[in-house]
Scaffold this motif. Structure first.
Motif, PDB file in Angstrom:
ATOM      1  N   PRO A  66      61.401   2.019  16.895  1.00 49.42           N
ATOM      2  CA  PRO A  66      62.196   2.516  18.391  1.00 49.42           C
ATOM      3  C   PRO A  66      63.645   2.598  17.906  1.00 49.42           C
ATOM      4  CG  PRO A  66      60.470   1.209  18.925  1.00 49.42           C
ATOM      5  CD  PRO A  66      60.494   1.244  17.183  1.00 49.42           C
ATOM      6  N   PHE A  67      64.058   1.632  17.271  1.00 47.64           N
ATOM      7  CA  PHE A  67      65.866   1.368  16.932  1.00 47.64           C
ATOM      8  C   PHE A  67      66.066   2.544  16.111  1.00 47.64           C
ATOM      9  CE2 PHE A  67      69.307  -0.843  15.184  1.00 47.64           C
ATOM     10  CZ  PHE A  67      70.130  -0.904  16.022  1.00 47.64           C
ATOM     11  N   GLN A  68      65.383   2.812  14.971  1.00 46.22           N
ATOM     12  CA  GLN A  68      65.865   4.012  14.032  1.00 46.22           C
ATOM     13  C   GLN A  68      65.943   5.082  14.876  1.00 46.22           C
ATOM     14  OE1 GLN A  68      62.572   3.692  11.185  1.00 46.22           O
ATOM     15  NE2 GLN A  68      64.073   2.401   9.735  1.00 46.22           N
ATOM     16  N   ALA A  69      65.090   5.453  15.864  1.00 46.87           N
ATOM     17  CA  ALA A  69      65.154   6.723  16.484  1.00 46.87           C
ATOM     18  C   ALA A  69      66.208   6.503  17.572  1.00 46.87           C
ATOM     19  CB  ALA A  69      63.902   7.075  17.294  1.00 46.87           C
ATOM     20  N   THR A  70      66.589   5.655  18.052  1.00 46.04           N
ATOM     21  CA  THR A  70      67.836   5.329  18.829  1.00 46.04           C
ATOM     22  C   THR A  70      68.983   5.645  18.168  1.00 46.04           C
ATOM     23  OG1 THR A  70      66.556   4.085  20.261  1.00 46.04           O
ATOM     24  CG2 THR A  70      68.792   3.758  20.373  1.00 46.04           C
ATOM     25  N   THR A  71      69.278   4.897  17.100  1.00 44.28           N
ATOM     26  CA  THR A  71      70.445   5.175  16.205  1.00 44.28           C
ATOM     27  C   THR A  71      70.557   6.683  15.370  1.00 44.28           C
ATOM     28  OG1 THR A  71      69.368   4.398  14.392  1.00 44.28           O
ATOM     29  CG2 THR A  71      70.454   2.679  15.450  1.00 44.28           C
ATOM     30  N   SER A  72      69.497   7.333  15.288  1.00 41.78           N
ATOM     31  CA  SER A  72      69.469   8.558  15.050  1.00 41.78           C
ATOM     32  C   SER A  72      70.195   9.447  16.318  1.00 41.78           C
ATOM     33  CB  SER A  72      68.119   9.171  14.732  1.00 41.78           C
ATOM     34  OG  SER A  72      67.777   8.375  13.486  1.00 41.78           O
ATOM     35  N   ALA A  73      69.756   9.203  17.268  1.00 39.37           N
ATOM     36  CA  ALA A  73      70.180   9.889  18.527  1.00 39.37           C
ATOM     37  C   ALA A  73      71.561   9.454  18.870  1.00 39.37           C
ATOM     38  CB  ALA A  73      69.104   9.598  19.691  1.00 39.37           C
ATOM     39  N   LEU A  74      71.913   8.113  18.759  1.00 36.79           N
ATOM     40  CA  LEU A  74      73.307   7.830  18.830  1.00 36.79           C
ATOM     41  C   LEU A  74      74.120   8.369  17.935  1.00 36.79           C
ATOM     42  CD1 LEU A  74      73.171   3.690  19.750  1.00 36.79           C
ATOM     43  CD2 LEU A  74      74.371   5.535  20.847  1.00 36.79           C
ATOM     44  N   ALA A  75      73.721   8.672  16.851  1.00 30.19           N
ATOM     45  CA  ALA A  75      74.579   9.184  15.692  1.00 30.19           C
ATOM     46  C   ALA A  75      75.241  10.661  16.254  1.00 30.19           C
ATOM     47  CB  ALA A  75      74.013   9.323  14.617  1.00 30.19           C
ATOM     48  N   SER A  76      74.540  11.206  17.159  1.00 29.76           N
ATOM     49  CA  SER A  76      75.035  12.384  17.443  1.00 29.76           C
ATOM     50  C   SER A  76      76.029  12.451  18.703  1.00 29.76           C
ATOM     51  CB  SER A  76      73.851  13.566  17.695  1.00 29.76           C
ATOM     52  OG  SER A  76      73.133  13.222  19.055  1.00 29.76           O
ATOM     53  N   THR A  77      75.800  11.373  19.390  1.00 24.57           N
ATOM     54  CA  THR A  77      76.807  11.181  20.680  1.00 24.57           C
ATOM     55  C   THR A  77      78.178  10.236  20.154  1.00 24.57           C
ATOM     56  OG1 THR A  77      75.723   9.119  21.248  1.00 24.57           O
ATOM     57  CG2 THR A  77      74.782  11.047  22.156  1.00 24.57           C
ATOM     58  N   MET A  78      77.682   9.404  19.225  1.00 26.06           N
ATOM     59  CA  MET A  78      78.909   8.491  18.781  1.00 26.06           C
ATOM     60  C   MET A  78      79.907   9.266  17.562  1.00 26.06           C
ATOM     61  SD  MET A  78      78.545   5.335  20.133  1.00 26.06           S
ATOM     62  CE  MET A  78      79.535   4.212  19.032  1.00 26.06           C
ATOM     63  N   GLY A  79      80.717   9.661  18.120  1.00 31.17           N
ATOM     64  CA  GLY A  79      81.432  10.540  17.217  1.00 31.17           C
ATOM     65  C   GLY A  79      83.192  10.406  17.717  1.00 31.17           C
ATOM     66  N   ALA A  80      83.891  11.613  16.988  1.00 29.92           N
ATOM     67  CA  ALA A  80      85.326  11.567  17.371  1.00 29.92           C
ATOM     68  C   ALA A  80      85.435  11.437  18.626  1.00 29.92           C
ATOM     69  CB  ALA A  80      85.970  12.817  16.616  1.00 29.92           C
ATOM     70  N   ALA A  81      84.817  11.965  19.687  1.00 30.83           N
ATOM     71  CA  ALA A  81      84.975  11.993  21.078  1.00 30.83           C
ATOM     72  C   ALA A  81      85.095  10.820  21.679  1.00 30.83           C
ATOM     73  CB  ALA A  81      83.869  12.699  21.892  1.00 30.83           C
ATOM     74  N   ASN A  82      84.224   9.632  21.096  1.00 27.31           N
ATOM     75  CA  ASN A  82      84.767   8.314  21.600  1.00 27.31           C
ATOM     76  C   ASN A  82      85.988   7.774  21.316  1.00 27.31           C
ATOM     77  OD1 ASN A  82      81.514   8.799  20.928  1.00 27.31           O
ATOM     78  ND2 ASN A  82      81.584   7.044  22.075  1.00 27.31           N
ATOM     79  N   ILE A  83      86.820   7.874  20.278  1.00 22.72           N
ATOM     80  CA  ILE A  83      87.854   7.804  19.805  1.00 22.72           C
ATOM     81  C   ILE A  83      89.049   8.589  20.427  1.00 22.72           C
ATOM     82  CG2 ILE A  83      89.489   7.189  18.025  1.00 22.72           C
ATOM     83  CD1 ILE A  83      86.780   6.207  16.346  1.00 22.72           C
ATOM     84  N   VAL A  84      88.478  10.001  20.371  1.00 21.97           N
ATOM     85  CA  VAL A  84      89.759  10.983  20.659  1.00 21.97           C
ATOM     86  C   VAL A  84      89.619  11.493  22.201  1.00 21.97           C
ATOM     87  CG1 VAL A  84      90.664  13.355  20.389  1.00 21.97           C
ATOM     88  CG2 VAL A  84      90.030  11.725  18.352  1.00 21.97           C
ATOM     89  N   GLY A  85      88.424  11.894  22.749  1.00 24.53           N
ATOM     90  CA  GLY A  85      88.066  12.488  23.983  1.00 24.53           C
ATOM     91  C   GLY A  85      88.474  11.335  25.201  1.00 24.53           C
TER      92      GLY A  85
END
Length: 458
Positions: A66-85
Motif C-alpha cells: 500500500p505504501f509503495q502504491a501511495t508513494t508512486s501516486a505521490l511522485a506525480s503530485t510532489m513536484g516543482a509545483a509544491n516549491i514554485v506554485g
C-alpha cells in the motif's frame, strides 16, 4: 498554426476557469456530504491506518505494498509545483490564498478517496499478471461508457507526452541557471535514468518511489523547519496574515502588488486543486496495483496523499516564504525564485540554491517516471501491451526534446488535454458515488469495530 494554438489557449483558459473549478469544488463537496464527512469524523483512524502502517506490506491481492502504491501516486503530485506554485499563489493572491488552499484540500479528500476506491473495485490483471486500473476501467466497466473511457485514455496518453517535456525543461532550465549545465546533458542523463527505472516495470517504480519520496519530503521539511526556526518570531504573524487576508484585501508592500479577497480565493483554490491532483484521475492508476484487503483501506492512502502533499509540504513552503518576508520583496514575475531566496537567508545563496536544485531534480525525476507509467497504462488499455513499450520509448525521447525546449507548440495542448481528462473522470466518480458510499459503509460497519477493538487491546 498560430490561429489554431490561440483557439486552444482560449478554450483551455475558459475550461480551467469557472467550469472546472465548479466541477471540482462542487464535486468534492457532493462526495464529502454523501460520504458523511468521513474525512473529519474518522481522521484519527485514517492516520493510524496510513501514517501508523507505513512499513506494513498489507494483506490481500496486489502487486505493490500500500505504501509503495501511495508513494508512486505521490511522485506525480510532489513536484516543482509544491516549491514554485505556492509562491506564485501568494504573489498573486496574497497570504490569504493559503487558507483557501487548505479548504480545497480538505474538500478534495472526498474526491481522491473516491477515485482510489473505484480504482481498486474495478481493477483487473493484465497479461503480465500485474493489477491495472484507473478511470478508464471504472468508466468502461462501472458505467458502460466505452467511448468516454477511450477518450479519457487517449487524452491522458497524449497529455503525458506534453507533461514530460515540460517537466524535463523545468529541471534542465534550473540546472543550467544554477550550475551552468548544458540542457542536452541534463536531458540525456534524465532520459537514461528514467529509462532504467521505467523498464523495470511497476515493481521497480514502487521500490524507487518508496525510497526517494519519503527522503525528499523529509529533507525538504527539515530544511524548511530550520528556516522557520530562524524566523520563529514571525510565525504567529504569518498565520495571522493567512487567516485575516482570506477574508480581507491586503494592500501593496514592496514588490507585492496587493490582492483582493477574490484573488486570494481564486489562487488558493487553483493551488489546492493542482497540487494534490484530486479529480484528475491519475492516483487510482497507481493505487490499483496495491496489495489490498478492502477498497476503503487503500482509499485512506489517497487521504494520506492530500495531507502530505498540500496540508504539510505546501504549508511548509508557504511558511518559509511568509516568515522570511521574501514575498514582499520579490514581484510576481519572479515568484518562482522566492523559495530559493528564502533558503539563502539561512543557508546562504550557494548552499540554498543547491538544496532547492537537488530537491527539484529528485521531484522531477520521480514525477516523470510515474507519469510515463500512467501513459503506458493508457496505451496498454487502448492498443495492447506491445504498444505500451513503443509509447514508453517515445516518452523517453520526449525527455531530451523537452530539455532542449523543442516542440513547444505541443506544450500548449497540456491544459486542454488535462481538461479532457478531468471532466469525464469527475463526472464518472459522481455517477459511481453510490458504490463508494456502500463500500465505505461496509468498512465502517464491519471492519472498523474490529480495528477499534485491536487498538484497545494494544
Amino acid at each position: 498554426m498560430n490561429a489554431f494554438t490561440k483557439w486552444v489557449e482560449i478554450i483551455s483558459d475558459f475550461l480551467w476557469g469557472l467550469p472546472i473549478i465548479i466541477l471540482l469544488i462542487g464535486g468534492g463537496m457532493f462526495l464529502t456530504i454523501r460520504l458523511k464527512f468521513f474525512q473529519f469524523r474518522y481522521m484519527p483512524h485514517i492516520f493510524r491506518q496510513t501514517f501508523g502502517k507505513i512499513m506494513s506490506k498489507g494483506s490481500g491481492d496486489g502487486t505493490l505494498t500500500p505504501f509503495q502504491a501511495t508513494t508512486s501516486a505521490l511522485a506525480s503530485t510532489m513536484g516543482a509545483a509544491n516549491i514554485v506554485g505556492v509562491p506564485v499563489a501568494i504573489a498573486l493572491g496574497g497570504p490569504g490564498a493559503i487558507f483557501w488552499m487548505w479548504v480545497v484540500a480538505l474538500i478534495g479528500i472526498g474526491t481522491k478517496y473516491s477515485e482510489v476506491v473505484l480504482g481498486i473495485k474495478y481493477r483487473e490483471k493484465n497479461a503480465a499478471g500485474n493489477y491495472v486500473g484507473g478511470p478508464m476501467y471504472y468508466i468502461k466497466k462501472g458505467l458502460g461508457w466505452k467511448k468516454i473511457a477511450y477518450i479519457f485514455a487517449f487524452a491522458l496518453m497524449l497529455e503525458v507526452m506534453a507533461s514530460t517535456m515540460v517537466q524535463s525543461n523545468s529541471i534542465a532550465t534550473t540546472l543550467e541557471g544554477s550550475f551552468g549545465l548544458s540542457p542536452i546533458i541534463t536531458g540525456i542523463f534524465v532520459a537514461i535514468l528514467v529509462g532504467l527505472i521505467s523498464f523495470g516495470g511497476i515493481k521497480a517504480i514502487g521500490r524507487v518511489t518508496e525510497r526517494l519520496i519519503p527522503s525528499m519530503v523529509v529533507i525538504y521539511i527539515l530544511t524548511a523547519l530550520i528556516i522557520i526556526g530562524f524566523h520563529v518570531d514571525a510565525v504567529p504573524a504569518a498565520f495571522g496574515l493567512i487567516f485575516t487576508h482570506a477574508f480581507q484585501p491586503i494592500s501593496a508592500a514592496g514588490g507585492f502588488a496587493g490582492a483582493g479577497v477574490a484573488a486570494a480565493i481564486r489562487w488558493g483554490l487553483a493551488r489546492g486543486l493542482y497540487s494534490n491532483e484530486a479529480g484528475i484521475g491519475t492516483a487510482p492508476i497507481a493505487h490499483a496495483a496495491a496489495v489490498n484487503s478492502h477498497p476503503a483501506k487503500q482509499g485512506f492512502w489517497g487521504v494520506f496523499e492530500v495531507v502530505v502533499d498540500t496540508l504539510i509540504v505546501c504549508t511548509m513552503t508557504a511558511l518559509v516564504i511568509l516568515t522570511t518576508g521574501v514575498w514582499k520583496v520579490i514581484d510576481a514575475d519572479n515568484a518562482a525564485n522566492m523559495v530559493t531566496e528564502a533558503y539563502s537567508t539561512v543557508f546562504g545563496a550557494s548552499l540554498g540554491g543547491i538544496i532547492i536544485s537537488v530537491v527539484l531534480f529528485l521531484f522531477v525525476i520521480t514525477t516523470i517516471v510515474v507519469i510515463i507509467y500512467y501513459g503506458e497504462k493508457q496505451a496498454e488499455f487502448l492498443f495492447g501491451p506491445n504498444f505500451s513499450i513503443v509509447i514508453r520509448i517515445a516518452y523517453i525521447a520526449a525527455i531530451i526534446i523537452g530539455a532542449l525546449g523543442g516542440l513547444q507548440f505541443v506544450w500548449k495542448f497540456l491544459d486542454l488535454l488535462l481538461a479532457i481528462v478531468v471532466i469525464p473522470n469527475v463526472i464518472a466518480v459522481l455517477f459511481l458515488s453510490g458504490q463508494v458510499r456502500d463500500i465505505t459503509n461496509d468498512y465502517f460497519t464491519n471492519l472498523y469495530p474490529t480495528e477499534k477493538k485491536q487498538k484497545k487491546k494494544s
